[in-house]
Enzyme design. Structure first.
Site, PDB file in Angstrom:
ATOM      1  N   GLN A 180      -0.558 -15.661  -1.786  1.00 58.09           N
ATOM      2  CA  GLN A 180       0.587 -14.903  -1.288  1.00 58.09           C
ATOM      3  C   GLN A 180       0.823 -15.088   0.207  1.00 58.09           C
ATOM      4  O   GLN A 180       1.721 -14.479   0.772  1.00 58.09           O
ATOM      5  CB  GLN A 180       0.475 -13.415  -1.654  1.00 58.09           C
ATOM      6  N   HIS A 203      -4.263   3.017   1.768  1.00 55.65           N
ATOM      7  CA  HIS A 203      -5.009   2.655   0.555  1.00 55.65           C
ATOM      8  C   HIS A 203      -5.677   3.888  -0.054  1.00 55.65           C
ATOM      9  O   HIS A 203      -5.690   4.077  -1.268  1.00 55.65           O
ATOM     10  CB  HIS A 203      -6.123   1.651   0.893  1.00 55.65           C
TER      11      HIS A 203
HETATM   12  P1  AMP Z   1      -2.652  -4.365   0.913  1.00 54.89           P
HETATM   13  O1  AMP Z   1      -4.129  -4.234   1.055  1.00 54.89           O
HETATM   14  O2  AMP Z   1      -1.899  -4.416   2.195  1.00 54.89           O
HETATM   15  O3  AMP Z   1      -2.266  -5.462  -0.067  1.00 54.89           O
HETATM   16  O4  AMP Z   1      -2.167  -3.017   0.228  1.00 54.89           O
HETATM   17  C1  AMP Z   1      -2.708  -2.579  -0.988  1.00 54.89           C
HETATM   18  C2  AMP Z   1      -1.850  -1.462  -1.527  1.00 54.89           C
HETATM   19  O5  AMP Z   1      -1.831  -0.388  -0.599  1.00 54.89           O
HETATM   20  C3  AMP Z   1      -0.397  -1.884  -1.755  1.00 54.89           C
HETATM   21  O6  AMP Z   1       0.072  -1.325  -2.966  1.00 54.89           O
HETATM   22  C4  AMP Z   1       0.306  -1.302  -0.574  1.00 54.89           C
HETATM   23  O7  AMP Z   1       1.665  -1.013  -0.802  1.00 54.89           O
HETATM   24  C5  AMP Z   1      -0.487  -0.028  -0.354  1.00 54.89           C
HETATM   25  N1  AMP Z   1      -0.334   0.438   1.030  1.00 54.89           N
HETATM   26  C6  AMP Z   1      -0.574  -0.262   2.165  1.00 54.89           C
HETATM   27  N2  AMP Z   1      -0.261   0.472   3.241  1.00 54.89           N
HETATM   28  C7  AMP Z   1       0.197   1.660   2.785  1.00 54.89           C
HETATM   29  C8  AMP Z   1       0.685   2.851   3.409  1.00 54.89           C
HETATM   30  N3  AMP Z   1       0.768   2.970   4.734  1.00 54.89           N
HETATM   31  N4  AMP Z   1       1.065   3.868   2.623  1.00 54.89           N
HETATM   32  C9  AMP Z   1       0.995   3.775   1.270  1.00 54.89           C
HETATM   33  N5  AMP Z   1       0.538   2.685   0.621  1.00 54.89           N
HETATM   34  C10 AMP Z   1       0.153   1.642   1.364  1.00 54.89           C
END
Ligand code: AMP
Length: 293
Positions: A62, A38
């Site tokens: 979701q 993030h």
């Molecule tokens: P989430 O909180 O899991 O919904 O993720 C929020 C955003 O962070 C989304 O756009 C994910 O693709 C991105 N994200 C989560 N993990 C990673 C990672 N390891 N590397 C890059 N982006 C990430």
């Protein structure tokens, strides 16, 4: 930094910044439990935009029945401390009722891209993602919104959504951030025991092996998937949910990998935790590592 809980306040603050102050706004949508993945998005938003908003919202629509919505890690205090260090201007942390008030009945479905891979294993998942992203984009109207390649299919769904519904937001997709072991960083890694953490490295190892087979001349998608399956299943704590070799834009399965960008995506259980990862063959290199639409 201000924490905003109300949609109306968020909307009027963002409107003022854009109209009266003539500043650019960047949005980083998250479900919280923030980690280095993030934070890489936040860093890029900070670099590109005058004002940075990070949304923290565990989006119930979701999650499927029996998934981990109830248990998903939540720690707004810790997230706030991290985001303060990163000079974020606003955290938008609405309640479920604020996003989905009584009577809410409009959902957004990106047809075609939503049904396969994650969509096949998690029916309705991308309908929930597309709906909440639509509400966030309409509330904040950011100039830029930042997403991770970690969720490759989500990135495509959102790009399609923004194009089709004519949102005035540029989507920026950033590379996957990994642990030293290669494991893609995820909030769900918190579910893993230390042993499972070690075992989970097999997921990235499988992708690396597939990629090196490709480099050595392997073009048959079935054989590439076989390498992934064998590697993942060589780890007793891991079980493959799916692996797919697809066109990186359309997600259509390919039989043979040619020189177009090709996505290898997989989901695997390590213990009871379901993890996803992916890599792209023949990636089109962008100057700064970021792929913008
Ligand atoms: P989430 O909180 O899991 O919904 O993720 C929020 C955003 O962070 C989304 O756009 C994910 O693709 C991105 N994200 C989560 N993990 C990673 C990672 N390891 N590397 C890059 N982006 C990430």
């Amino acid at each position: 930094m201000e924490i905003i809980n109300r949609r109306q306040r968020m909307s009027s603050v963002a409107r003022k910044i854009r109209r009266e102050q003539d500043k650019t706004v960047g949005l980083v949508p998250t479900m919280g439990a923030l980690h280095d993945g993030h934070l890489s998005l936040v860093r890029e938003a900070r670099r590109m935009c005058d004002v940075v908003v990070v949304s923290v919202f565990v989006n119930p629509t979701q999650f499927g029945p029996g998934e981990d919505f109830e248990h998903y890690p939540r720690d707004l205090t810790k997230d706030t401390a991290l985001l303060t260090d990163y000079n974020v201007d606003y955290i938008f942390a609405p309640t479920v009722e604020e996003i989905y008030p009584k009577g809410f009945s409009t959902y957004v479905n990106v047809e075609g891209l939503s049904e396969q891979l994650e969509g096949a294993s998690r029916p309705g998942h991308f309908r929930g993602v597309a709906t909440v992203v639509t509400v966030l984009l309409n509330t904040i109207r950011p100039d830029f919104a930042f997403f991770g390649q970690k969720d490759a299919q989500q990135a495509l769904v959102i790009r399609r959504l923004v194009k089709d519904l004519a949102f005035d937001t540029e989507i920026v997709i950033l590379p996957i951030v990994r642990e030293d072991s290669g494991l893609a960083i995820s909030s769900r890694n918190l579910y893993l025991t230390p042993d499972e953490q070690n075992s989970a490295a097999v997921i990235h190892k499988a992708l690396v092996q597939a990629k090196s087979a490709y480099k050595e001349g392997e073009r048959n998608a079935n054989r590439i998937m076989e390498i992934i399956r064998n590697t993942v299943e060589s780890e007793p704590r891991a079980r493959l949910d799916y692996v797919a070799v697809t066109d990186a834009e359309t997600l259509e399965r390919v039989d043979r990998v040619d020189d177009r960008p090709t996505l290898i995506a997989l989901a695997a259980y390590v213990g009871k935790t379901r993890l996803i990862d992916n890599t792209i063959l023949n990636k089109v290199k962008k100057k700064d590592g970021a792929a913008t639409q």
